[in-house]
Write an enzyme that holds these catalytic residues in place. Structure first.
Site, PDB file in Angstrom:
ATOM      1  N   CYS A   2      40.801  13.552 -23.547  1.00 53.68           N
ATOM      2  CA  CYS A   2      40.312  13.770 -24.775  1.00 53.68           C
ATOM      3  C   CYS A   2      41.661  13.472 -24.887  1.00 53.68           C
ATOM      4  CB  CYS A   2      40.552  15.175 -24.618  1.00 53.68           C
ATOM      5  SG  CYS A   2      38.892  16.245 -23.848  1.00 53.68           S
ATOM      6  N   ALA A  51      34.253  12.015 -22.944  1.00 51.23           N
ATOM      7  CA  ALA A  51      32.973  13.485 -21.479  1.00 51.23           C
ATOM      8  C   ALA A  51      33.219  12.591 -20.126  1.00 51.23           C
ATOM      9  CB  ALA A  51      31.639  13.632 -22.244  1.00 51.23           C
ATOM     10  N   ILE A  52      33.630  13.008 -19.255  1.00 49.07           N
ATOM     11  CA  ILE A  52      33.999  13.083 -17.659  1.00 49.07           C
ATOM     12  C   ILE A  52      32.709  14.048 -17.115  1.00 49.07           C
ATOM     13  CG2 ILE A  52      34.959  12.712 -15.901  1.00 49.07           C
ATOM     14  CD1 ILE A  52      35.925  10.013 -18.128  1.00 49.07           C
ATOM     15  N   GLU A  76      42.363  16.243 -16.033  1.00 50.79           N
ATOM     16  CA  GLU A  76      41.404  16.194 -15.200  1.00 50.79           C
ATOM     17  C   GLU A  76      41.590  17.469 -14.512  1.00 50.79           C
ATOM     18  OE1 GLU A  76      38.346  15.537 -15.740  1.00 50.79           O
ATOM     19  OE2 GLU A  76      37.928  14.126 -16.869  1.00 50.79           O
ATOM     20  N   GLY A 361      47.097   2.733  -8.440  1.00 55.02           N
ATOM     21  CA  GLY A 361      48.556   3.306  -7.211  1.00 55.02           C
ATOM     22  C   GLY A 361      49.581   3.483  -7.841  1.00 55.02           C
TER      23      GLY A 361
END
Length: 628
Positions: A2, A51-52, A76, A361
């Site tokens: 977000c 939205a995940i 997250e 990475g």
């Protein structure tokens, strides 16, 4: 994932809802799926949502189980399922399946110590109604940005991006010229500075507490390089693989399409191979290249993609300055001159057409000795042990006789650059090697007026403070620690966050898992570096996963052929911007020096590509944010 923003009025006057909405609208690209507001008396929190996880139930703001604390959150938390179980076992009643709810209830349970439990990337704000205080926090390494402005009247304004804060009428656009001086050294502005006097960055691994108009900030995490473990190489390789596999697996949790950036280098190739190991279907991979083959790693990306059976996508970048540069300037919000932001934006834009989440990475270089300057610093320490007479009269005189091109990179050119500063004290040497404009170049370029404005500015202190905190460490660990505290969060992570979120793409980085970083820090120096080879240890790890051809080669990095572009496609645009009346009337730089840079570069007498790009991005920022 977000974007967040908000403000609090110290005099307890009501929140201006229109201002809060304007601030939130500025970050819609960070979360196009939804918006949310918490407004109560003198406190206003807002967010935009991409939205995940928990697509239907994760709407923010979210409250604690007793409804006394409210959170807006960007990021997250990868271990939220185990933390959720921990809360349920403690008797908490949870009403969503989201990681956001876990954070606010951990804060309810543990206060500021909740940060020690979180594994992931985050920036969040929690309003505590009982104690009437606002708590802000940022993840350990600085994946997610968090800016704030603490006003003289005690008000606090915060947000994910500059554009949000600048919508608040109390936040001025006064320029911090000392920050501009830092920018000309580092290509970016190091935290906590920003280009605006009234805006600061909350540094990585820090929290901020607002109460009664006063703020307090504190660091809660450091990588510890001083505590070394006893381990042999075989065991270290096995443990690194285990940690990276776990860090990759938990970053593949999503309820939306997921893929990976694949440059063809060691780090991204390792991540993609580990994704393929734990996935039951082909990994979607995305690569970008240039028409100029010297700057393209596509053949190595194809090699790795074929080896792991990836669903591979690639595209070629052509410069379109008029289309892309104003957009980048607007999103970064302050001067930012890492030219690899261009391909990062392009690969993010193309990737977003296929997936919503992409692993990368990032972070491998800063934990596993990925830059040639690390090896050069180690060599310089040994070089300084030679008698001064041999260094100055014999070696340097002989090397300076060798012919080199001023516009083409070569080992001889690198060697001359090495010898130029190798005998300096460590921090000065490193500062010179990572600086775009050296102190001598600045002395030549700056006007008397600019020198007056920055009197007392000392950009080298950004590096000095971390070198001084590295007493007792070897030179390699000193550099890794310094870069993890400076170059990584100030440049690389800013680049990827802004470029990816500009197109509503979430980027995740297994190498930036704090358990991976802490383990790498605990490894003895001699395991992490071998002779003159960069990333020697990690290459042994990666060789178990991908073809050696993709690993054992000179590092290219995410380079951009701006030097060539400035002599061709972008030549007119560059001159038009840097020699405009607006630019020259700012009184910062001497006209004749800027003109000389342009002439020497265009005529291929000198390579001023990075300096010109730095000046170009600065002027474009002035035009967009200050002039307007």
């Amino acid at each position: 994932m977000c974007g967040i923003t908000g403000f609090i009025n110290a005099d307890k006057s009501p929140i201006d809802i229109k201002v809060l909405r304007r601030m939130n609208d500025q970050i819609i690209h960070r979360g196009p799926d939804d918006e949310g507001f918490f407004i109560k008396d003198y406190v206003g929190l807002a967010m935009r949502r991409l939205a995940i996880i928990d697509l239907s139930g994760g709407k923010q703001p979210i409250h604690s189980h007793d409804k006394t604390k409210w959170i807006v959150f960007n990021g997250e938390i990868y271990n939220f399922l185990e933390l959720r179980k921990h809360l349920l076992d403690k008797g908490f009643e949870l009403y969503t399946n989201s990681d956001t709810e876990v954070i606010v209830n951990l804060y309810q349970l543990y206060g500021v110590e909740c940060l020690q439990y979180l594994r992931g990337m985050f920036a969040f704000a929690i309003w505590d109604e009982i104690n009437e205080q606002l708590f802000l926090a940022r993840d350990r390494v600085g994946k997610k940005p968090l800016l704030y402005s603490h006003q003289k009247n005690g008000n606090l304004i915060f947000g994910s991006e500059f554009s949000a804060l600048l919508m608040h009428p109390e936040v001025s656009r006064d320029v911090d010229h000392e920050a501009i001086d830092s920018y000309l050294s580092y290509l970016c502005i190091p935290a906590p500075q920003t280009a605006f006097r009234q805006i600061r960055k909350l540094e990585p691994g820090h929290w901020l507490l607002w109460k009664d108009g006063q703020i307090k900030t504190e660091r809660y995490w450091f990588p510890d390089f001083s505590k070394k473990i006893k381990i042999n190489e075989t065991e270290a390789i096995e443990e690194t693989l285990r940690l990276l596999r776990e860090a990759t697996k938990i970053r593949m949790i999503a309820e939306v399409p997921l893929g990976a950036f694949l440059s063809g280098g060691v780090d991204s190739s390792t991540v993609v191979a580990l994704m393929a190991d734990v996935s039951d279907k082909p990994v979607k991979t995305f690569s970008i290249g240039f028409e100029e083959q010297d700057f393209s790693e596509l053949k190595y990306a194809r090699l790795v993609a074929k080896h792991v059976g990836a669903d591979h996508h690639e595209f070629i970048v052509k410069p379109d300055a008029l289309e892309i540069l104003p957009k980048l300037v607007r999103h970064y919000g302050e001067p930012y001159a890492d030219s690899s932001a261009l391909p990062t934006y392009y690969v993010s834009r193309e990737t977003r057409r296929h997936v919503t989440v992409a692993l990368n990475g990032d972070g491998g270089d800063e934990s596993f000795v990925g830059y040639e300057r690390y090896i050069a610093m180690k060599l310089a320490d040994k070089y300084c042990l030679l008698p001064s007479l041999i260094r100055k009269k014999v070696i340097e005189n002989l090397i300076n006789l060798l012919p080199t091109s001023e516009t083409k990179r070569s080992r001889v050119r690198d060697l001359k650059r090495f010898l130029k500063v190798a005998s300096l004290p460590r921090s000065q040497r490193y500062f010179r090697w990572v600086s775009t404009f050296t102190p001598e170049a600045k002395s030549e370029l700056y006007t008397q007026e600019f020198n007056r404005l920055i009197d007392g500015s000392s950009p080298i202190e950004v590096i000095n403070q971390w070198f001084s905190k590295s007493d007792g460490l070897g030179i390699i660990d000193t550099l890794l620690f310094t870069d993890q505290m400076t170059y990584l969060p100030n440049d690389l992570l800013v680049k990827v966050d802004i470029a990816s979120m500009a197109v509503s793409l979430e980027a995740r980085s297994p190498f930036l898992d704090h358990k991976v970083i802490e383990f790498a820090a605990s490894l003895p120096e001699e395991l992490k570096v071998n002779g003159l080879q960069t990333k020697s240890f990690l290459k042994k790890v990666a060789s178990q996963l991908v073809p050696r051809e993709a690993i054992y080669r000179r590092k290219m990095g995410f380079g951009v052929p701006i030097g060539k572009w400035f002599r061709a496609e972008l030549r007119g645009f560059l001159s038009e911007i840097l020699l405009s009346e607006k630019a020259l009337n700012r009184g910062l730089f001497k006209r004749e020096v800027v003109e000389r840079y342009l002439t020497e570069h265009i005529e291929a007498k000198q390579d001023h590509a990075f300096r010109l790009w730095t000046l170009l991005m600065l002027e474009l920022w002035f035009q967009h944010f200050i002039d307007s």
